[in-house]
Design an enzyme around this catalytic site. Structure first.
Site: not given
Ligand code: NAP
Length: 287
Positions: A102, A66
């Site tokens: 997220d 990420k």
């Protein structure tokens, strides 16, 4: 022409994203395949570069890429830059753009499924990786009073606080070393305790472990474990025994995935379908 989207991570054997994303795409009759794209670190640049092909819509990015993937893109949104991590890549006419879903997925799960408003609350977070960074930004935006990060590698927690601190506004951010005294001092006053480590995740060496000393779990807190496999982690089971409320990682997984789905297709994701197949994939009863 069939279009493709997928999840880039390593390892990916236990990822639920291909299961619930494909079910959602099929439900809407879209000619799109969602695939698992296991990618070791030394192949990441090649994998991300491949998303520029005309039949690629983009990708999800997960552990451990990420943060690294952010530097391989043509642009990224404000949230991605604030978190310092990307979990969704969108391909548009040969260019790749990063998003972070997220943050919204975490807050929606906390509010809708946990029934919890973090405004003005003291929060304790175990972990300081990519998920903890998204949680930090989400809690700042939601007006938490303070967020304390305790991580096995203290320098990583300190770095998180240093990097995200300048955008914290009225939220106090702290990093503490992973020792019993830190847990004891912080657990007493926290009303929300979040596990952003992989301790307790099925299929790992620590699958039976808890990232937090169990006897310190505050009985009046909400314990939110971001892990979704198993549906009830050892931390959640221990917290329930102490009288605390618990929330697992599945709702966050679905909400972040639904936002990604919208970014790729422009369509509202069929949440019910996603939840249903994801619960079945985890062996959970309908509910
Ligand atoms: P990451 O960047 O790799 O960070 C992993 C974190 O876990 C680090 O803080 C690491 O500490 C800690 N850790 C790993 N093994 C440990 C051990 N044996 N003892 C103590 N700490 C340990 O991963 P991430 O992306 O932040 O993901 C973290 C967790 O959140 C994963 O379980 C992931 O599945 C979950 N997650 C769930 C969702 C969802 O939608 N539900 C979304 C994102 C992430 P060190 O810094 O010391 O290595």
């Amino acid at each position: 022409m069939t279009k493709y989207v997928g999840v880039i991570g390593h390892p990916l054997k236990r990822s639920l994203s291909p299961v619930f994303q494909q079910a959602a795409l099929d439900h809407l009759g879209l000619d799109i395949r969602y695939e698992a794209w296991p990618t070791p670190e030394d192949r990441l640049a090649e994998r991300v570069g491949g998303l520029r092909a005309p039949d690629r819509l983009g990708a999800n990015v997960t552990i451990p890429h990420k943060q690294a993937a952010l530097y391989l893109l043509d642009g990224s949104d404000d949230l991605c830059r604030r978190v310092g991590a990307v979990n969704t890549i969108v391909h548009r006419e040969g260019k790749l753009y990063g998003h972070n879903t997220d943050v919204a997925g975490f807050l929606r799960a906390l509010r809708e499924d946990g029934g919890f408003d973090p405004a003005g609350v003291r929060v304790l977070v175990a972990g300081a990786g990519g998920a903890a960074r998204a949680v930090a930004v989400a809690l700042i935006d939601a007006g938490a009073a303070s967020v304390t990060f305790i991580n096995r590698t203290f320098s990583r927690a300190a770095e998180l606080v240093e990097e995200i601190g300048p955008q914290a506004g009225g939220t106090e951010l702290n990093a503490l070393p992973d020792v019993y005294a830190s847990w004891r001092a912080s657990a007493i006053s926290c009303r929300l305790l979040i596990n952003c480590t992989s301790v307790g995740m099925a299929g790992t060496k620590e699958e039976k472990g808890s990232p937090v000393p169990i006897e310190l779990i505050p009985p009046d807190a909400l314990v939110f474990d971001l892990i979704y496999r198993p549906a009830k982690t050892p931390l959640m089971a221990a917290a329930e025994k102490r009288g605390a409320s618990v929330l697992g990682g599945l709702p966050m997984l679905i909400y972040q995935g639904a936002e990604s789905f919208h970014l790729w297709t422009g369509l509202e994701a069929p949440l019910e379908v996603m939840f249903k197949v994801a619960r079945a994939g985890l062996g959970m009863k309908e509910g």
